[in-house]
Design an enzyme around this catalytic site. Structure first.
Site, mmCIF file in Angstrom:
data_model
loop_
_atom_site.group_PDB
_atom_site.id
_atom_site.type_symbol
_atom_site.label_atom_id
_atom_site.label_comp_id
_atom_site.label_asym_id
_atom_site.label_seq_id
_atom_site.Cartn_x
_atom_site.Cartn_y
_atom_site.Cartn_z
ATOM 1 N N ARG A 182 -10.550 -17.489 21.010
ATOM 2 C CA ARG A 182 -10.212 -17.498 19.590
ATOM 3 C C ARG A 182 -10.238 -16.109 18.963
ATOM 4 O O ARG A 182 -9.287 -15.753 18.253
ATOM 5 C CB ARG A 182 -11.136 -18.471 18.843
ATOM 6 C CG ARG A 182 -10.931 -18.527 17.320
ATOM 7 C CD ARG A 182 -9.482 -18.560 16.889
ATOM 8 N NE ARG A 182 -8.696 -19.600 17.530
ATOM 9 C CZ ARG A 182 -7.374 -19.624 17.544
ATOM 10 N NH1 ARG A 182 -6.675 -18.652 16.994
ATOM 11 N NH2 ARG A 182 -6.734 -20.599 18.139
ATOM 12 N N LYS A 229 -3.196 -1.342 1.781
ATOM 13 C CA LYS A 229 -3.450 -2.752 1.448
ATOM 14 C C LYS A 229 -3.623 -3.548 2.735
ATOM 15 O O LYS A 229 -2.852 -4.454 3.064
ATOM 16 C CB LYS A 229 -2.314 -3.303 0.594
ATOM 17 C CG LYS A 229 -2.172 -2.592 -0.748
ATOM 18 C CD LYS A 229 -0.949 -3.068 -1.518
ATOM 19 C CE LYS A 229 -0.792 -2.290 -2.818
ATOM 20 N NZ LYS A 229 0.430 -2.676 -3.566
ATOM 21 N N ASP A 239 7.752 4.382 -8.044
ATOM 22 C CA ASP A 239 7.203 3.029 -7.975
ATOM 23 C C ASP A 239 7.908 2.102 -8.958
ATOM 24 O O ASP A 239 8.049 2.416 -10.143
ATOM 25 C CB ASP A 239 5.699 3.079 -8.285
ATOM 26 C CG ASP A 239 5.003 1.749 -8.010
ATOM 27 O OD1 ASP A 239 5.614 0.864 -7.390
ATOM 28 O OD2 ASP A 239 3.833 1.613 -8.427
ATOM 29 N N LYS A 247 -1.833 9.173 -8.754
ATOM 30 C CA LYS A 247 -1.186 7.995 -9.321
ATOM 31 C C LYS A 247 -1.461 7.931 -10.825
ATOM 32 O O LYS A 247 -1.994 8.875 -11.408
ATOM 33 C CB LYS A 247 -1.654 6.741 -8.592
ATOM 34 C CG LYS A 247 -1.401 6.819 -7.073
ATOM 35 C CD LYS A 247 -1.578 5.516 -6.368
ATOM 36 C CE LYS A 247 -0.356 4.648 -6.544
ATOM 37 N NZ LYS A 247 -0.430 3.416 -5.723
ATOM 38 N N GLU A 266 2.815 10.310 -7.703
ATOM 39 C CA GLU A 266 3.601 9.215 -8.251
ATOM 40 C C GLU A 266 4.149 9.627 -9.610
ATOM 41 O O GLU A 266 3.427 10.187 -10.444
ATOM 42 C CB GLU A 266 2.723 7.968 -8.398
ATOM 43 C CG GLU A 266 3.460 6.763 -8.954
ATOM 44 C CD GLU A 266 2.534 5.566 -9.117
ATOM 45 O OE1 GLU A 266 2.521 4.712 -8.222
ATOM 46 O OE2 GLU A 266 1.830 5.504 -10.141
#
Length: 301
Positions: free
Chosen positions: A93, A128, A213, A160, A192
């Site tokens: 598993r 992510k 973005d 960002k 960004e």
């Protein structure tokens, strides 16, 4: 990238505990077996190093028939697991969990890569990823034909929206921040941008890549042309809201890179299984030799 495989394998095995009580009461010790790893849905093979690490931890070995990166048809046997049945059952598993995730990521990545084929655009992962599984997730993207993005916070700058806000509130400017990063030895300076004004400031400040973005392909094209006019050689990355249906439009708009968070945060696991063929039990003691007390079957770890 695969150097983390032993840690991930150990964590996966630990989740199953120290003892497999079912195997302990049903499977005689020393019973040899072979497990066929079947890729039921078919797709891109990935995660081999991580499956190998699980196998080694369980005193098994895998004989691979298809390496990472190969596309196989549904039902293909991609590897054979050799070892004692007790140990194969221990490994089964955790091994499949890692393979199913990796193969799912690799297959999704390959679809995006094929969608932009013939352009200069490369498909990237993001951060992510599943906690604790970043190296597995990124290795799977690479197996699918994607390219590497930043892996952590310590080696590349990525300014960002929140960083822009912090600079403004502190009365600092982007150029000074990027100068300090360069002084620390950082060479990848990604910024960004959400407006033409930010784009022009980023170019003037020495950014090496612009992240565009959640913009339309037409905007990406316009901004890319402007940025390259101001700073020849600057890289353009598009991200946000990009799917298989529209990814080629962004590539044709001039994006050098397209990062897709869904590759790793919304994985559709591939369907793999291990079909076990059981061998013969150990030969009993010869009647001419006084029987000795048998060694107890090894308990699963």
């Amino acid at each position: 990238m695969t150097g983390d495989a032993e840690r991930i394998a150990a964590t996966a095995l630990t989740e199953d505990g120290d003892t497999d009580v079912t195997t302990g009461v049903t499977v005689p010790g020393g019973l040899a077996a072979e497990g066929r790893i079947e890729y039921r849905t078919g797709g891109v093979v990935a995660g081999g190093a991580y499956a190998d690490a699980v196998a080694r931890a369980c005193d098994c070995r895998i004989e691979w028939r298809a390496p990472d990166g190969r596309v196989v048809a549904p039902g293909t046997t991609i590897g054979l697991v050799h070892g004692a049945l007790t140990r194969i059952l221990r490994a089964e598993r955790p091994m499949l969990n890692l393979l199913q995730r990796a193969c799912g990521i690799a297959s999704a990545t390959r679809a995006y890569v094929q969608a932009v084929a013939g352009t200069r655009c490369r498909i990237l992962h993001t951060r992510k990823t599943a906690p604790g599984l970043r190296s597995l997730d990124v290795a799977a993207v690479l197996a699918g034909g994607g390219a590497r993005h930043r892996l952590d916070l310590g080696h590349e700058v990525m300014v960002k929206d929140n960083h822009w806000q912090a600079l403004r509130l502190a009365g600092n400017d982007l150029a000074s921040a990027l100068d300090e990063a360069r002084a620390r030895g950082v060479t990848s300076l990604q910024v960004e941008v959400e407006s033409m004004a930010q784009l022009e400031q980023a170019c003037a400040s020495g950014a090496t890549r612009l992240l565009v973005d959640n913009q339309r392909p037409e905007t990406v094209q316009e901004w890319a042309e402007r940025a390259r006019g101001l700073r020849p050689g600057i890289e353009i990355e598009a991200t946000g809201g990009i799917t298989l249906a529209n990814v080629r439009a962004y590539a044709e708009a001039g994006a050098d890179f397209i990062s897709i968070g869904a590759l790793t945060h919304s994985v559709i696991a591939a369907d793999l299984g291990i079909e076990v063929v059981v061998g013969q039990p150990p030969t009993p003691p010869s009647p001419r030799t006084p029987a000795t007390r048998s060694t107890p079957a090894p308990r699963p770890e």
